[in-house]
Scaffold this motif. Structure first.
Motif, PDB file in Angstrom:
ATOM      1  N   VAL A 176       1.544   2.357  -0.294  1.00 37.00           N
ATOM      2  CA  VAL A 176       0.263   2.825  -0.844  1.00 37.00           C
ATOM      3  C   VAL A 176       0.132   4.332  -0.577  1.00 37.00           C
ATOM      4  O   VAL A 176      -0.243   5.104  -1.459  1.00 37.00           O
ATOM      5  N   ILE A 177       0.470   4.746   0.639  1.00 35.53           N
ATOM      6  CA  ILE A 177       0.378   6.169   0.987  1.00 35.53           C
ATOM      7  C   ILE A 177       1.303   6.994   0.087  1.00 35.53           C
ATOM      8  O   ILE A 177       0.920   8.051  -0.421  1.00 35.53           O
ATOM      9  N   ASP A 178       2.504   6.500  -0.143  1.00 34.02           N
ATOM     10  CA  ASP A 178       3.495   7.241  -0.942  1.00 34.02           C
ATOM     11  C   ASP A 178       3.253   7.130  -2.444  1.00 34.02           C
ATOM     12  O   ASP A 178       3.986   7.734  -3.235  1.00 34.02           O
ATOM     13  N   GLY A 179       2.321   6.311  -2.849  1.00 37.24           N
ATOM     14  CA  GLY A 179       2.058   6.130  -4.275  1.00 37.24           C
ATOM     15  C   GLY A 179       3.041   5.189  -4.964  1.00 37.24           C
ATOM     16  O   GLY A 179       3.032   5.058  -6.188  1.00 37.24           O
ATOM     17  N   LYS A 180       3.864   4.498  -4.177  1.00 33.72           N
ATOM     18  CA  LYS A 180       4.822   3.569  -4.799  1.00 33.72           C
ATOM     19  C   LYS A 180       4.169   2.230  -5.121  1.00 33.72           C
ATOM     20  O   LYS A 180       4.610   1.515  -6.013  1.00 33.72           O
ATOM     21  N   VAL A 181       3.166   1.907  -4.360  1.00 29.11           N
ATOM     22  CA  VAL A 181       2.430   0.674  -4.634  1.00 29.11           C
ATOM     23  C   VAL A 181       1.236   1.044  -5.502  1.00 29.11           C
ATOM     24  O   VAL A 181       0.513   1.992  -5.199  1.00 29.11           O
ATOM     25  N   ARG A 182       1.018   0.289  -6.579  1.00 34.75           N
ATOM     26  CA  ARG A 182      -0.100   0.606  -7.477  1.00 34.75           C
ATOM     27  C   ARG A 182      -1.151  -0.496  -7.531  1.00 34.75           C
ATOM     28  O   ARG A 182      -2.261  -0.270  -8.000  1.00 34.75           O
ATOM     29  N   ALA A 183      -0.771  -1.684  -7.055  1.00 31.81           N
ATOM     30  CA  ALA A 183      -1.753  -2.778  -7.075  1.00 31.81           C
ATOM     31  C   ALA A 183      -1.690  -3.538  -5.761  1.00 31.81           C
ATOM     32  O   ALA A 183      -0.608  -3.839  -5.268  1.00 31.81           O
ATOM     33  N   VAL A 184      -2.847  -3.825  -5.178  1.00 31.14           N
ATOM     34  CA  VAL A 184      -2.882  -4.659  -3.978  1.00 31.14           C
ATOM     35  C   VAL A 184      -3.810  -5.851  -4.224  1.00 31.14           C
ATOM     36  O   VAL A 184      -4.978  -5.678  -4.577  1.00 31.14           O
ATOM     37  N   PHE A 185      -3.246  -7.030  -4.050  1.00 31.24           N
ATOM     38  CA  PHE A 185      -4.025  -8.274  -4.100  1.00 31.24           C
ATOM     39  C   PHE A 185      -4.261  -8.712  -2.659  1.00 31.24           C
ATOM     40  O   PHE A 185      -3.338  -8.684  -1.852  1.00 31.24           O
ATOM     41  N   GLN A 186      -5.461  -9.132  -2.361  1.00 31.99           N
ATOM     42  CA  GLN A 186      -5.719  -9.711  -1.040  1.00 31.99           C
ATOM     43  C   GLN A 186      -6.318 -11.087  -1.212  1.00 31.99           C
ATOM     44  O   GLN A 186      -7.447 -11.220  -1.679  1.00 31.99           O
ATOM     45  N   LEU A 187      -5.542 -12.080  -0.846  1.00 29.25           N
ATOM     46  CA  LEU A 187      -6.046 -13.449  -0.825  1.00 29.25           C
ATOM     47  C   LEU A 187      -6.597 -13.656   0.580  1.00 29.25           C
ATOM     48  O   LEU A 187      -5.890 -14.058   1.496  1.00 29.25           O
ATOM     49  N   GLY A 188      -7.857 -13.313   0.794  1.00 23.17           N
ATOM     50  CA  GLY A 188      -8.426 -13.207   2.141  1.00 23.17           C
ATOM     51  C   GLY A 188      -7.961 -11.908   2.774  1.00 23.17           C
ATOM     52  O   GLY A 188      -7.080 -11.223   2.254  1.00 23.17           O
ATOM     53  N   GLY A 189      -8.587 -11.579   3.889  1.00 21.95           N
ATOM     54  CA  GLY A 189      -8.171 -10.375   4.610  1.00 21.95           C
ATOM     55  C   GLY A 189      -9.049  -9.178   4.335  1.00 21.95           C
ATOM     56  O   GLY A 189      -9.888  -9.188   3.423  1.00 21.95           O
ATOM     57  N   ASN A 190      -8.808  -8.171   5.139  1.00 21.34           N
ATOM     58  CA  ASN A 190      -9.617  -6.952   5.087  1.00 21.34           C
ATOM     59  C   ASN A 190      -8.722  -5.813   5.562  1.00 21.34           C
ATOM     60  O   ASN A 190      -8.914  -5.236   6.628  1.00 21.34           O
ATOM     61  N   LEU A 191      -7.705  -5.551   4.727  1.00 22.46           N
ATOM     62  CA  LEU A 191      -6.616  -4.677   5.188  1.00 22.46           C
ATOM     63  C   LEU A 191      -7.059  -3.287   5.603  1.00 22.46           C
ATOM     64  O   LEU A 191      -6.523  -2.743   6.563  1.00 22.46           O
ATOM     65  N   VAL A 192      -8.011  -2.694   4.900  1.00 19.29           N
ATOM     66  CA  VAL A 192      -8.335  -1.319   5.289  1.00 19.29           C
ATOM     67  C   VAL A 192      -8.911  -1.269   6.706  1.00 19.29           C
ATOM     68  O   VAL A 192      -8.977  -0.210   7.299  1.00 19.29           O
ATOM     69  N   ARG A 193      -9.317  -2.388   7.226  1.00 17.98           N
ATOM     70  CA  ARG A 193      -9.774  -2.429   8.611  1.00 17.98           C
ATOM     71  C   ARG A 193      -8.716  -2.983   9.576  1.00 17.98           C
ATOM     72  O   ARG A 193      -8.671  -2.608  10.740  1.00 17.98           O
TER      73      ARG A 193
END
Ligand SMILES: Nc1nc2c(c(=O)[nH]1)N[C@H]1C(S)=C(S)[C@@H](COP(=O)(O)OP(=O)(O)OC[C@H]3O[C@@H](n4cnc5c(=O)[nH]c(N)nc54)[C@H](O)[C@@H]3O)O[C@H]1N2
Ligand SMILES: Nc1nc2c(c(=O)[nH]1)N[C@H]1C(S)=C(S)[C@@H](COP(=O)(O)OP(=O)(O)OC[C@H]3O[C@@H](n4cnc5c(=O)[nH]c(N)nc54)[C@H](O)[C@@H]3O)O[C@H]1N2
Ligand SMILES: [Mo]
Length: 764
Positions: free
Chosen positions: A453-470
């Motif tokens: 995500v930081i490098d711009g290689k990932v363009r889509a994030v799915f979260q089935l549950g979770g709170n990744l930014v935290r």
């Protein structure tokens, strides 16, 4: 100014007891659903009910009348709240406004009710139809390269959902299937697989009856798996000693009053849990275990020299293991001075533990995040195995490694194919069963996904549950990158920070909780999960859904899959209308574990998965159980520069949170009330830094790169922990953890030994 305060020195009472009854009642009242929730609790973890949404501890075949604990009751109350985050709520609050809210207030606003899409002009989530959501998500995915999308799952979703999710991701074309174990027990999955050929613990509840010694390394049972206290209490009543290694004296590991036993509640006597308690330095576990092994091996050397009975299980070692001689020589050559200084425990403490170990015929070692979330986390797990192997403590009743898992189905999701590692998924079988070419390239683990995500290689994030930014490290680096994503899709029950830090196209898709009745085409559906001891359990909901616009996780995954995949041999509609069909499919993919799945799903106590290591069959490279010579006893050999005042921060959970879900700002067991922005510190360190109780300090990470990582506003609380260590709360401390600061082989963020220094202080 924070308002933290600390009552007395520490929680003066045993865990459980009246305090926990009061806390449960408090949680129910706060959620405004006391009567309904108390009815619901009677079904928790029962064969006719639902499996708790909190931890993954084993569910007994003959449950207690109240087979739930304080934490589980709080989690249930949290899901069955009467508050609602409906489309009207979103019309009243822009995302810019919601971003000012505290995390706790976001989740506390209630259950999500309808599928929502972010509207850029209004800066609001706006209600859409499910068809619209699936259609656009499908088109977005079709326009990307499959490896640009990441499909995360927190460990809550059922076996059925997890199986559908991984199959969909692979049919779409990627192995980017990180899950929460990447931040949790992945050190176990890697370490145990290398050592004994299975990536999970080998004990079952029955082993508690046969064990005669238990260890706890870095697991906080009273807070994180409290139902296990019943099993510990029974073992203690049989006289089984318990030896704990933990930098903090956790009340749940010290003593316990059973809130469900009238006798115990009315009489003051609590059960003492730990018979020995060793407050080692965070990151000192490899050293401590090597110390115990040294005492055992030296005693055996002595026995051999004097012709006394051997201490080691020599037959087991000869027949079942490999690498013993190298390990024994390493141990003999490692000096007590080094061992003592690395773990900050005296030799007598380690020999006292070794003496108990040598007396015991069957030993269980429980462990948790205190062991796995380290740069040397995988090695730590291997040291547990080394210690067990010395006396044949794997594959005999009452013995074995016991990694205590986190989320209620985190272990099961791995079992049914959620993994970024293609070698761990039955790709040939899937190819055969579904007539497609599964991708063979390595997928992204959670830290890889963040880096992507930081490098711009990932363009889509799915979260089935979770709170990744935290929940992930390096929040200040992650959040701005997350906003550059093209697509974010969150399948969730409650609003959280990750829904606000979103991509250009962003969907918030609300799902049923496992506690709710899930009817498809008029037929009630059941789901299943795997507990910490490798048992599979069925679960069906008992309450009315929070909204009639919710879909089950299965139906949501099926909807996205159908809209994305041009063709597939799966009848997604049929699967989402009858989960028994998904179980049949799982059984076909994994016949050894899941044969006759539908027939066995309601077996009391769950049905066991076969575990070769339990039968002393070692599916390792050498075909034997493997000893490992540790690389180093330094908890972080790659740390660039250390200064004398530097501290080692370990991050904690309180009894009032479930991961990033914060129920209240109190930590009753540790006696911290009113704020989580505190730093627990040894009195000697406080004085050495010219501070006092209640001083306000800023912490800076000792970073391996030029990024400045600082968190302000911690209030000092004097605490009984080893000199040189400080403790703070997860997730508040996560901005201090560099993304690169993770276990080498498992990539688990090293949240239990983060090098930090105090950079600014204000007297109290
Ligand atoms: N109520 C509640 N239950 C939960 C959760 C929750 O947040 N709340 N989370 C769930 C999840 S996902 C998980 S993974 C589990 C986590 O449960 P645990 O594995 O218990 O994890 P933590 O609470 O993070 O830390 C455990 C203990 O490690 C100790 N420790 C810290 N550093 C070290 C060290 O270097 N060595 C040793 N020996 N000990 C150390 C800490 O003092 C703490 O007591 O709980 C699950 N259950
Ligand atoms: N510093 C530090 N960082 C850590 C840790 C640590 O000890 N220290 N622990 C790590 C560990 S062990 C873990 S497991 C991770 C956890 O990290 P995550 O998996 O990212 O976070 P959770 O807090 O478990 O996720 C909570 C959200 O899940 C959603 N949710 C709840 N129930 C359901 C459900 O039934 N279905 C769906 N679809 N969604 C639901 C809700 O919206 C809720 O807000 O954090 C890790 N991060
Ligand atoms: Mo976890």
């Amino acid at each position: 100014m924070s308002t933290a305060h600390k009552k007395s020195d520490a929680y003066q009472h045993a865990s459980g007891g009246w305090g926990s009854v009061k806390a449960v009642a408090g949680a129910l009242i706060q959620e405004q659903a006391p009567v309904e929730t108390s009815r619901v609790l009677m079904h928790q973890n029962k064969p006719d009910g639902f499996m708790c949404v909190s931890c993954s501890w084993a569910k007994p075949a003959h449950p207690h009348r109240f087979e739930f604990c304080e934490s589980g009751a709080k989690a249930t109350a949290w899901d069955t709240t009467s508050r609602r985050v409906d489309p009207k709520f979103f019309r009243q609050h822009t995302l810019a406004e919601l971003e000012q809210w505290h995390d706790q207030a976001l989740e506390n606003a209630g259950r999500l009710c309808a599928p929502m899409r972010w509207d850029a002009e209004l800066d609001q989530y706006v209600e859409v139809s499910w068809e619209h959501a699936f259609g656009e998500i499908g088109r977005e995915l079709q326009a990307m390269k499959p490896d640009e999308a990441v499909f995360y799952t927190s460990g809550r979703a059922s076996l059925e959902t997890a199986y559908m999710y991984q199959l969909f991701a692979r049919m779409y074309g990627t192995n980017n299937l990180p899950d929460s174990s990447n931040m949790c027990h992945e050190s176990t999955s890697v370490g145990l697989t290398e050592a004994i050929g299975v990536g999970v613990g080998t004990i079952t509840l029955d082993d508690f009856k046969h064990t005669d010694l238990m260890f706890f390394f870095g697991q906080n049972v009273g807070t994180n798996s409290p139902r296990m206290l019943h099993d510990l209490q029974e073992a203690r009543e049989r006289g089984v000693p318990i030896i704990t290694f933990n930098p903090i004296r956790e009340p749940g590991l010290v003593s316990f009053v059973n809130p469900q036993s009238p006798r115990q509640m009315l009489t003051p006597g609590a059960t003492q849990i730990s018979t020995q308690y060793h407050q080692l330095k965070a990151g000192g576990d490899s050293a401590a275990i090597v110390g115990i092994c040294k005492a055992v091996i030296e005693a055996d050397d002595h026995a051999q020299a004097t012709g006394a009975a051997r201490i080691l299980d020599v037959d087991f070692i000869a027949q079942h293991t490999q690498g013993f001689d190298d390990f024994a020589n390493y141990v003999r050559n490692t000096g007590w001075d080094e061992i003592e200084s690395r773990c900050a425990l005296p030799r007598v403490a380690l020999t006292a533990a070794a003496d108990e170990y040598m007396r015991a015929k069957a030993v269980i070692i429980h462990y948790g995040m205190g062991l796995t979330q380290h740069r040397m986390g995988v090695q730590n797990v291997r040291m547990i195995v080394n210690l067990l192997l010395l006396r044949g403590n794997i594959g005999k009743p009452g013995s074995g490694p016991s990694p205590i898992r986190g989320h209620s189905n985190v272990q099961g999701q791995r079992t049914v194919g959620v993994t970024e590692k293609p070698e761990l998924a039955p790709l040939d079988k899937l190819a055969d069963q579904y007539h497609f070419m599964p991708p063979r390239t390595q997928g992204m683990a959670t830290v890889d996904a963040c880096q992507g995500v930081i490098d711009g290689k990932v363009r889509a994030v799915f979260q089935l549950g979770g709170n990744l930014v935290r929940s992930v490290p390096d929040r200040y680096v992650i959040e701005p990158s997350w906003r550059k994503l093209r697509l974010t899709v969150n399948i969730a029950t409650k609003l959280n920070r990750s829904h606000l830090v979103h991509g250009e196209v962003s969907y918030l898709l609300p799902c049923l909780s496992r506690i709710e009745i899930d009817e498809r085409l008029g037929k009630p559906q059941a789901v299943s999960m795997e507990d910490s001891t490798g048992c599979m359990h069925g679960s069906h909901g008992v309450t009315q859904p929070a909204s009639d616009r919710l879909l089950s996780e299965q139906a949501i995954v099926a909807g996205i899959a159908k809209a994305t995949l041009e063709s597939s041999s799966v009848d997604w509609d049929a699967w989402s209308n009858d989960y028994a069909l998904v179980r049949d499919a799982i059984a076909e993919t994994y016949p050894d574990i899941f044969h006759d799945f539908n027939a066995r799903i309601w077996e009391p106590g769950g049905f066991h998965r076969p575990l070769p290591a339990r039968e002393r069959k070692w599916k390792t490279k050498s075909g034997k159980a493997e000893f490992l010579v540790p690389q180093t006893l330094d908890e972080d050999p790659d740390m660039p520069e250390r200064r004398p005042g530097d501290l080692r921060l370990f991050t904690l959970r309180s009894d009032s949170q479930f991961n990033t879900t914060i129920y209240t700002h109190d930590d009753r067991f540790r006696g911290v009330y009113g704020s989580r922005m505190v730093l627990l510190m040894n009195q000697q360190d406080i004085e050495r830094h010219g501070l006092a109780a209640d001083s306000e300090v800023s912490l800076e990470a000792v970073s391996p790169d030029s990024v400045k990582r600082q968190v302000d506003g911690f209030r000092i609380i004097p605490f009984d922990l080893p000199v040189g260590c400080v403790a703070g709360y997860y997730p508040e401390c996560n901005p201090l953890i560099p993304l690169s600061h993770h276990a080498k082989e498992s990539k688990v963020p090293a949240a239990k030994a983060v090098p930090v220094r105090i950079v600014a202080a204000q007297a109290a």
